[in-house]
Each structure stands twice: as structure tokens, then as C-alpha cells.
Design a protein around this motif. Structure first.
Motif, short mmCIF file in Angstrom:
data_model
loop_
_atom_site.label_atom_id
_atom_site.label_comp_id
_atom_site.label_asym_id
_atom_site.label_seq_id
_atom_site.Cartn_x
_atom_site.Cartn_y
_atom_site.Cartn_z
N MET A 1 18.62 13.52 0.56
CA MET A 1 17.24 13.13 0.86
C MET A 1 16.68 14.06 1.92
SD MET A 1 15.83 9.28 1.67
CE MET A 1 16.28 9.18 3.39
N THR A 2 15.38 14.30 1.85
CA THR A 2 14.73 15.12 2.87
C THR A 2 14.76 14.38 4.19
OG1 THR A 2 12.62 14.18 2.15
CG2 THR A 2 13.22 16.31 1.25
N GLY A 3 14.31 15.07 5.28
CA GLY A 3 14.40 14.50 6.61
C GLY A 3 13.65 13.19 6.76
N ARG A 4 14.09 12.40 7.73
CA ARG A 4 13.47 11.11 8.00
C ARG A 4 11.99 11.30 8.29
NH1 ARG A 4 14.94 5.94 9.21
NH2 ARG A 4 13.70 4.83 10.75
N GLY A 5 11.16 10.52 7.64
CA GLY A 5 9.72 10.65 7.79
C GLY A 5 9.10 11.63 6.82
N GLN A 6 9.93 12.30 6.01
CA GLN A 6 9.42 13.27 5.04
C GLN A 6 9.83 12.92 3.61
OE1 GLN A 6 11.14 16.91 6.54
NE2 GLN A 6 9.45 17.25 7.95
N GLY A 10 10.52 10.80 -5.09
CA GLY A 10 11.85 10.86 -5.70
C GLY A 10 12.93 10.31 -4.81
N ASP A 11 12.80 10.51 -3.52
CA ASP A 11 13.78 9.96 -2.57
C ASP A 11 13.71 8.44 -2.55
OD1 ASP A 11 14.77 12.48 -1.57
OD2 ASP A 11 12.86 12.70 -0.54
N LEU A 12 12.50 7.89 -2.62
CA LEU A 12 12.35 6.44 -2.66
C LEU A 12 12.96 5.86 -3.94
CD1 LEU A 12 10.46 7.05 -0.26
CD2 LEU A 12 8.90 5.33 -1.17
N LEU A 13 12.73 6.54 -5.06
CA LEU A 13 13.31 6.08 -6.32
C LEU A 13 14.83 6.09 -6.24
CD1 LEU A 13 12.78 5.18 -9.24
CD2 LEU A 13 12.92 7.59 -9.92
N GLU A 14 15.38 7.12 -5.63
CA GLU A 14 16.84 7.20 -5.48
C GLU A 14 17.37 6.04 -4.64
OE1 GLU A 14 20.75 8.70 -5.76
OE2 GLU A 14 18.94 9.09 -6.93
N LEU A 15 16.67 5.69 -3.59
CA LEU A 15 17.09 4.57 -2.75
C LEU A 15 17.06 3.26 -3.52
CD1 LEU A 15 15.22 5.51 0.55
CD2 LEU A 15 17.70 5.37 0.26
N ALA A 21 18.04 0.47 -0.78
CA ALA A 21 16.79 -0.09 -0.24
C ALA A 21 15.96 -0.58 -1.42
CB ALA A 21 16.03 0.96 0.57
N THR A 22 15.72 -1.86 -1.50
CA THR A 22 15.06 -2.41 -2.68
C THR A 22 13.81 -3.24 -2.35
OG1 THR A 22 16.55 -4.31 -2.64
CG2 THR A 22 17.19 -2.45 -4.03
N THR A 23 13.30 -3.13 -1.13
CA THR A 23 12.03 -3.73 -0.77
C THR A 23 11.20 -2.70 -0.02
OG1 THR A 23 12.75 -4.55 1.40
CG2 THR A 23 13.13 -6.01 -0.51
N ARG A 24 9.91 -2.94 0.07
CA ARG A 24 9.06 -1.99 0.80
C ARG A 24 9.50 -1.87 2.25
NH1 ARG A 24 6.25 -4.05 -3.34
NH2 ARG A 24 4.63 -2.77 -4.37
N GLY A 25 9.82 -3.01 2.86
CA GLY A 25 10.26 -2.97 4.26
C GLY A 25 11.54 -2.17 4.43
N ALA A 26 12.48 -2.35 3.51
CA ALA A 26 13.75 -1.62 3.59
C ALA A 26 13.52 -0.13 3.39
CB ALA A 26 14.73 -2.15 2.55
N LEU A 27 12.58 0.24 2.53
CA LEU A 27 12.26 1.65 2.32
C LEU A 27 11.64 2.26 3.58
CD1 LEU A 27 10.87 1.49 -1.33
CD2 LEU A 27 12.97 2.64 -0.59
N GLN A 28 10.76 1.51 4.25
CA GLN A 28 10.19 1.98 5.51
C GLN A 28 11.29 2.24 6.53
OE1 GLN A 28 6.68 -1.24 5.36
NE2 GLN A 28 6.70 -0.06 7.27
N GLN A 29 12.21 1.30 6.62
CA GLN A 29 13.28 1.42 7.60
C GLN A 29 14.20 2.59 7.27
OE1 GLN A 29 15.64 -2.13 7.96
NE2 GLN A 29 16.40 -1.58 9.99
N ALA A 30 14.50 2.79 5.99
CA ALA A 30 15.43 3.85 5.59
C ALA A 30 14.83 5.24 5.73
CB ALA A 30 15.88 3.62 4.15
N THR A 31 13.50 5.35 5.55
CA THR A 31 12.86 6.67 5.51
C THR A 31 12.07 7.02 6.76
OG1 THR A 31 10.86 5.77 4.47
CG2 THR A 31 12.64 6.51 3.00
N GLY A 32 11.67 6.01 7.53
CA GLY A 32 10.81 6.28 8.69
C GLY A 32 9.36 6.49 8.31
N LEU A 42 5.19 4.76 -3.77
CA LEU A 42 5.57 3.79 -4.79
C LEU A 42 4.52 3.69 -5.89
CD1 LEU A 42 7.03 0.86 -2.63
CD2 LEU A 42 8.28 2.58 -3.96
N ASP A 43 3.26 3.83 -5.53
CA ASP A 43 2.20 3.75 -6.53
C ASP A 43 2.38 4.81 -7.61
OD1 ASP A 43 -0.41 2.73 -7.49
OD2 ASP A 43 -1.07 4.77 -7.00
N ARG A 44 2.82 6.00 -7.21
CA ARG A 44 3.06 7.07 -8.20
C ARG A 44 4.19 6.66 -9.16
NH1 ARG A 44 4.46 12.45 -5.40
NH2 ARG A 44 3.92 13.33 -7.43
#
Length: 398
Positions: A1-6, A10-15, A21-32, A42-44
Motif C-alpha cells: 500500500m502507498t504511504g499513510r494518508g496517500q 485500489g488500496d482501500l479495495l485491497e483492505l 478493514a471493512t467499515t468506513r471508520g476502519a478504512l480511515q484508521q488504517a489509511t489516515g 469508495l464512491d469510485r
């Protein structure tokens, strides 16, 4: 995955696909990423049809509130085609993106007839399977193919395959893509090609031994080959030659199909056992014939299979010492009790106790479908890798 906050879409789909990470909140926490940015990414994925909302998850806050909506990879938006070629037989299927087989066909397909004829026939099989399964050709996102020879994973071409005359360097990807189009009328789709033992190992490890970080599968049919999965990825070596244990020299004088003398495959493969049975007056021409004799309890076949197992077990003692796997799986036409007994005899006799202390020696769970499941998984991992997701979303205008 690319750096945190970037993180990209595709990185979100992989998570989500991996379950990390299977909720929006968990994705925020995992990615920054911010809530708004996660929503945009996610909309894309929703517009592409690759994600869907599942049931509400547990409420995380002790103060209560609305449950978090879980996110799921939508495995119904496309299907995969897969085929597994042996020397005289082939199997093909339509699979879901998570490996469920929707329709399947097996039959005679002689690899010595050459790539143009064999791949053209596979195109016809695929068209019939799609009709049988009720899926449109346009729903196919890719094709996976397992072949009984070493494959350069960058080009998808086989490299000096002893059991595939006329296939060396042939453009398998291009021909199979054309055959699919010729027989279905749909546009070309990506084709992934790999060695059959590699894909069998990949399919078995992912479905039954996902927690095993070092997994080895040995296929003993007309020839002998091994697939190695380390850290969840196929280990291929520099140019696809890893696992070609059938051509390790064992000191015998038998002539191998590769042109050398003394290869393991020349004395311990299904083809070698079939040859010895034929010399003794027992009708047998291939590994599949030996398999049928073993299933019928033929005493001479059982004795030769056990002897072959001992010869393979002697070589596997070195393999186990080198790789220290958690699982050693025996698969293919000879993978019955007699052969497995022979393998265990020599393996445990020759390998250090340290190398086998935590080793499980098992037989195939998926059986003849292992190569199909592995080929399907190879396509899915290729198409939904984070960097490729970005390319595909842009091509779709999403």
C-alpha cells in the motif's frame, strides 16, 4: 500500500478484500485518510460495481448508536474462466471471483497437438461453459491457464518445456485471448498463465492453509513438479524454473523426456511407473492409467507406486530441509496411500528431525479442481491488485 494518508481506491479495495478493514471508520484508521476522502475513493469502487454494502456491524461505542455498515467485495459483478492442461487431458471451468465453480468440463486434449489447436479448442470449451452457466461472455474479466511446464511469468510463455513439444516461446496469452473472442464474439480479456503445480499449490494454500507461510505441493502425474507458496505468494524463481524437481538427478540411468539421464521423473513419475507396468505386461500408458490401477488395488501398481514414493521422498528430504515448510502436500495421479507411505518412509528417514518437527504431510483437498481454483485466483489477484485497480478505473472513466 502507498504511504499513510496517500491510499488510493485500489488500496482501500485491497483492505476490504483481505478483511483487514471493512467499515468506513476502519478504512480511515488504517489509511489516515479523512472521512470525505475515504468516501470519494469508495464512491469510485461502488460505481465500478466492485464493492457493496453488507449487514451492519457491531456498535463500537459504549454509548451505543447506529451500527457501522460493513463493506464487501462484490464477487458477482464478473466471472473468471480457467483451464488446467495435462499432457493428454484438460479441465476448464467458469468460476466466481471468490473461486466458486459455476460450470465445469473435462475431456481429452492432447498437448502434443500443438498450441494453436489446443488453445483454439479451449476457446470453444469456454463458449459452451458460459452458455451452460448462464453467464454472458461480456461478464468475463479474465482467463487463467495452468500448463505442465515452466512459465516466464512476465511474458506468459513456456520456457523449454520437456512435456510440451512445439510450445516453447509460443504466445499463449495472445492465442487464447483470440480463441475466446472467436468463439464468443466478446472483446479480448487479460490472460494469465502459470505452471500447473504452482497454481495447484496456490489454490490449495489459499483455500485450506491460508495461515501457512511456507507451503509446498508436489504433483506426481505423467511428470513431477512442485509448487511453492511463501508468504501467500507463488515463488517462481528468476524465470519460472523454481519447483522443477522432476529433473533433479538421482543417479539412475533411465532416459528422461528432457533428454538427460537419471532424472527423478524418469524413474518415479506416473509415466515411469506406467512404462514399468507395460514392460511387465500390464496395460498402462500414462499417469492416469496408473491412477486407475491403483484405485482398483492392482498389486504390482501398488508396489511400484510405493517404490516411486520412496524415490521422491528421498529428494523431498532436501526440499524440506531447504524450505522448512509447514505443509507438504502430495497431489496428482499417484497421490494415494501406497505412494504417500513411500514418501514418508524416506522423508522422515533422511531429513533431520528439526526439519520435520512441525511439518504436515498431506494429500490434496481440492483434487482435480486445484489447478482451476489456483488459475482463477491468479487472475483475480492480478486484476484487483491496487495499482491495476487504478488503471482499470481510469479506463472505465470512473
Amino acid at each position: 500500500m502507498t504511504g499513510r494518508g496517500q491510499a488510493r481506491a485500489g488500496d482501500l479495495l485491497e483492505l476490504v478484500r483481505s478483511g483487514r478493514a471493512t467499515t468506513r471508520g476502519a478504512l480511515q484508521q488504517a489509511t489516515g485518510l479523512s472521512r470525505a476522502t475515504v468516501g470519494q475513493r469508495l464512491d469510485r469502487l461502488f460505481r465500478a460495481g466492485w464493492l457493496r454494502e453488507g449487514a451492519g456491524g457491531p456498535v463500537d461505542s459504549p454509548l451505543g448508536g447506529r451500527p457501522s455498515i460493513t463493506l464487501e467485495f462484490d464477487d458477482e459483478h464478473a466471472v473468471v474462466l480457467a483451464a488446467d492442461l495435462d499432457t493428454r487431458h484438460a479441465r476448464a471451468a467458469v468460476l466466481s471471483l471468490t473461486g466458486e465453480i459455476h460450470a465445469e468440463h473435462s475431456g481429452t486434449l492432447v498437448i502434443e497437438d500443438g498450441p494453436d489447436a489446443v488453445l483454439g479448442e479451449l476457446g470453444r470449451w469456454f463458449a459452451e461453459l458460459l452458455e451452460k452457466s448462464g453467464h454472458r461472455a461480456e461478464s468475463v474479466c479474465g482467463i487463467g491457464l495452468a500448463v505442465p511446464g515452466p512459465v516466464d511469468s512476465e511474458t506468459g510463455r513456456v520456457v523449454q518445456p520437456p512435456m510440451m513439444p512445439g510450445w516453447d516461446g509460443y504466445d499463449i496469452r495472445g492465442r487464447l485471448a483470440r480463441a475466446f473472442t472467436e468463439h464468443t464474439g466478446a472483446g479480448p480479456v487479460p490472460v494469465q498463465v502459470d505452471n500447473d503445480a504452482n497454481l495447484m499449490a496456490y489454490g490449495e494454500q489459499r483455500t485450506g492453509y491460508a495461515d501457512c507461510s511456507a507451503f509446498v505441493l508436489v504433483k506426481v502425474s505423467t511428470g513431477i513438479g512442485a509448487g511453492v507458496v511463501v508468504g501467500g505468494a507463488i515463488y517462481r524463481g528468476i524465470d519460472g524454473g523454481a519447483g522443477d524437481i522432476g529433473h533433479i538427478r538421482v543417479g539412475a540411468e533411465a532416459l528422461c523426456r528432457c533428454g538427460s539421464y537419471g532424472c527423478l521423473a524418469a524413474v518415479a513419475s506416473g509415466g515411469a511407473v506406467a512404462r514399468r507396468l507395460a514392460e511387465a505386461g500390464v496395460p498402462a500408458a500414462s499417469g492416469s492409467d496408473v491412477r486407475d490401477l491403483l484405485a482398483a488395488g492392482h498389486p504390482e501398481a501398488l508396489g511400484l507406486a510405493r517404490e516411486a514414493g520412496r524415490q521422491v521422498g528421498d529428494v523431498l528430504a532436501t526440499v524440506v530441509t531447504l524450505l522448512n515448510p509447514g505443509v507438504l502436500m502430495i497431489a496428482g495421479d499417484l497421490a494415494g496411500t501406497a505412494f504417500l507411505t513411500g514418501v514418508r518412509e524416506l522423508l522422515y528417514q533422511r531429513a533431520l528431525p528439526r526439519s520435520t518437527a512441525h511439518l504436515d504431510v498431506v494429500t490434496s483437498r481440492l483434487g482435480e479442481r486445484a489447478g482451476l481454483v489456483g488459475a482463477g485466483a491468479l487472475v483475480v489477484e492480478y486484476l484487483y491488485a491496487p495499482e491495476r485497480v487504478e488503471e482499470r478505473l481510469l479506463a472505465m472513466g470512473v
